[in-house]
Motif scaffolding. Structure first.
Motif, PDB file in Angstrom:
ATOM      1  N   VAL A   1      -4.037   8.486  -4.841  1.00 12.07           N
ATOM      2  CA  VAL A   1      -2.715   8.139  -5.379  1.00 12.07           C
ATOM      3  C   VAL A   1      -1.956   7.278  -4.381  1.00 12.07           C
ATOM      4  O   VAL A   1      -1.327   6.278  -4.746  1.00 12.07           O
ATOM      5  CB  VAL A   1      -1.919   9.416  -5.715  1.00 12.07           C
ATOM      6  CG1 VAL A   1      -0.466   9.070  -6.057  1.00 12.07           C
ATOM      7  CG2 VAL A   1      -2.570  10.157  -6.872  1.00 12.07           C
ATOM      8  N   ILE A   2      -2.005   7.633  -3.098  1.00  9.88           N
ATOM      9  CA  ILE A   2      -1.332   6.838  -2.075  1.00  9.88           C
ATOM     10  C   ILE A   2      -1.938   5.441  -2.000  1.00  9.88           C
ATOM     11  O   ILE A   2      -1.224   4.435  -1.859  1.00  9.88           O
ATOM     12  CB  ILE A   2      -1.407   7.550  -0.710  1.00  9.88           C
ATOM     13  CG1 ILE A   2      -0.610   8.849  -0.755  1.00  9.88           C
ATOM     14  CG2 ILE A   2      -0.884   6.644   0.406  1.00  9.88           C
ATOM     15  CD1 ILE A   2      -0.720   9.691   0.488  1.00  9.88           C
ATOM     16  N   ALA A   3      -3.268   5.356  -2.102  1.00 14.58           N
ATOM     17  CA  ALA A   3      -3.938   4.055  -2.096  1.00 14.58           C
ATOM     18  C   ALA A   3      -3.505   3.214  -3.293  1.00 14.58           C
ATOM     19  O   ALA A   3      -3.333   1.990  -3.179  1.00 14.58           O
ATOM     20  CB  ALA A   3      -5.454   4.241  -2.104  1.00 14.58           C
ATOM     21  N   LEU A   4      -3.298   3.862  -4.429  1.00 17.64           N
ATOM     22  CA  LEU A   4      -2.845   3.153  -5.630  1.00 17.64           C
ATOM     23  C   LEU A   4      -1.439   2.604  -5.436  1.00 17.64           C
ATOM     24  O   LEU A   4      -1.144   1.468  -5.841  1.00 17.64           O
ATOM     25  CB  LEU A   4      -2.886   4.091  -6.836  1.00 17.64           C
ATOM     26  CG  LEU A   4      -2.497   3.482  -8.190  1.00 17.64           C
ATOM     27  CD1 LEU A   4      -3.470   2.379  -8.575  1.00 17.64           C
ATOM     28  CD2 LEU A   4      -2.462   4.555  -9.274  1.00 17.64           C
ATOM     29  N   TYR A   5      -0.569   3.402  -4.823  1.00 21.87           N
ATOM     30  CA  TYR A   5       0.790   2.939  -4.535  1.00 21.87           C
ATOM     31  C   TYR A   5       0.770   1.723  -3.614  1.00 21.87           C
ATOM     32  O   TYR A   5       1.641   0.865  -3.686  1.00 21.87           O
ATOM     33  CB  TYR A   5       1.604   4.057  -3.870  1.00 21.87           C
ATOM     34  CG  TYR A   5       2.405   4.891  -4.828  1.00 21.87           C
ATOM     35  CD1 TYR A   5       3.747   4.643  -5.056  1.00 21.87           C
ATOM     36  CD2 TYR A   5       1.821   5.958  -5.513  1.00 21.87           C
ATOM     37  CE1 TYR A   5       4.487   5.409  -5.947  1.00 21.87           C
ATOM     38  CE2 TYR A   5       2.542   6.736  -6.400  1.00 21.87           C
ATOM     39  CZ  TYR A   5       3.881   6.456  -6.606  1.00 21.87           C
ATOM     40  OH  TYR A   5       4.609   7.213  -7.496  1.00 21.87           O
ATOM     41  N   THR A   6      -0.224   1.659  -2.739  1.00 26.58           N
ATOM     42  CA  THR A   6      -0.317   0.548  -1.798  1.00 26.58           C
ATOM     43  C   THR A   6      -0.941  -0.680  -2.449  1.00 26.58           C
ATOM     44  O   THR A   6      -0.424  -1.800  -2.331  1.00 26.58           O
ATOM     45  CB  THR A   6      -1.167   0.949  -0.575  1.00 26.58           C
ATOM     46  OG1 THR A   6      -0.644   2.153  -0.012  1.00 26.58           O
ATOM     47  CG2 THR A   6      -1.155  -0.143   0.479  1.00 26.58           C
ATOM     48  N   ALA A   7      -2.067  -0.478  -3.141  1.00 27.79           N
ATOM     49  CA  ALA A   7      -2.862  -1.604  -3.627  1.00 27.79           C
ATOM     50  C   ALA A   7      -2.294  -2.264  -4.873  1.00 27.79           C
ATOM     51  O   ALA A   7      -2.263  -3.499  -4.972  1.00 27.79           O
ATOM     52  CB  ALA A   7      -4.290  -1.131  -3.901  1.00 27.79           C
ATOM     53  N   ALA A   8      -1.838  -1.476  -5.858  1.00 25.02           N
ATOM     54  CA  ALA A   8      -1.403  -2.047  -7.133  1.00 25.02           C
ATOM     55  C   ALA A   8      -0.227  -3.021  -6.964  1.00 25.02           C
ATOM     56  O   ALA A   8      -0.290  -4.161  -7.457  1.00 25.02           O
ATOM     57  CB  ALA A   8      -1.055  -0.934  -8.116  1.00 25.02           C
ATOM     58  N   PRO A   9       0.859  -2.646  -6.274  1.00 28.37           N
ATOM     59  CA  PRO A   9       1.958  -3.609  -6.097  1.00 28.37           C
ATOM     60  C   PRO A   9       1.543  -4.828  -5.272  1.00 28.37           C
ATOM     61  O   PRO A   9       2.009  -5.942  -5.519  1.00 28.37           O
ATOM     62  CB  PRO A   9       3.042  -2.803  -5.371  1.00 28.37           C
ATOM     63  CG  PRO A   9       2.708  -1.380  -5.639  1.00 28.37           C
ATOM     64  CD  PRO A   9       1.218  -1.333  -5.711  1.00 28.37           C
TER      65      PRO A   9
END
Length: 241
Positions: A219-227
């Motif tokens: 989830v943290i990786a998603l917050y970083t990568a998606a934006p």
């Protein structure tokens, strides 16, 4: 040295020369002072200090330090300095992410370490708890840096306001309205990763069971990568003339 490394190094150098960077870092360390004072007074060192660090100091640091600065660079067209170079625009965004994620992770990791020290001196802390606290805050810094960077690129006119509004809705309103939304809340996963007894996580996590740690990391990786990916795509097509 690669273009990404050069951009990251330049961004870090500029950040170190801004008084606001040092001021915001000092604010991020305040929860540790609060924790030490509470622990010395016989209260739980993390009861109020940990939520203050994770849900107030950390977002304030990332939104002001990353969204504000990146948004200003697009609004004032200073980002054109990089875009006129013979390099793909996405490398600029990745370089900015690398610099800002490192900066936020170091500051928040140190803040978490100081909070862990306060907990160790005034409470019954285990070694694993003391290690997990700074690690969780450092990872929160990485996630918030990615989110703030994306907002800075996508909404350069009012990046701080937009980023704050997103966090209020995604991290504050929705998890309290929809129980399942707790599992995509960055703050909730930071609380689960910290895993310190006495850390107040009810406001973000409620009674939801903690998922396995790989899920929290994803989830943290998603917050970083998606934006970041969205910002790179927008920056590559934006007319900055």
């Amino acid at each position: 040295m690669s273009a990404v490394a050069v951009i990251a190094k330049t961004s870090l150098l500029r950040a170190s020369r801004r008084p606001s960077t040092w001021g915001l870092a000092a604010v991020a360390f305040l929860p540790a002072v609060v924790g030490a004072a509470l622990g010395a007074s016989g209260y739980g060192a993390l009861s109020a200090a940990a939520p203050l660090a994770a849900w107030v100091a950390a977002p304030l640091l990332a939104v002001s330090l990353v969204a504000g600065v990146v948004g200003e660079s697009f609004e004032r067209r200073t980002m054109v300095y990089w875009f006129t170079r013979p390099i793909p625009r996405w490398t600029v965004i990745v370089g900015e992410l690398l610099a800002n994620a490192t900066l936020c992770a170091v500051i928040l990791g140190l803040a978490g370490m100081l909070l862990a020290v306060a907990y160790a001196l005034t409470g019954d802390a285990t070694v694993s708890a003391l290690l997990r606290l700074p690690l969780a805050f450092a990872l929160e810094g990485v996630g918030l840096a990615g989110l703030a960077l994306g907002v800075g690129v996508l909404a350069p006119k009012h990046p701080v306001v937009v980023a704050a509004a997103i966090l209020l809705v995604v991290e504050g309103a929705l998890p309290n309205l929809v129980a399942g939304f707790k599992y995509v809340s960055l703050f909730a996963h930071v609380g689960w990763l910290a895993g310190v007894e006495g850390m107040v996580t009810e406001a973000a996590t409620g009674t939801a069971a903690a998922p396995p740690w790989p899920v929290s990391l994803a989830v943290i990786a998603l917050y970083t990568a998606a934006p970041t990916l969205l910002a790179a795509r927008v920056a590559s097509s934006r007319d900055l003339a």
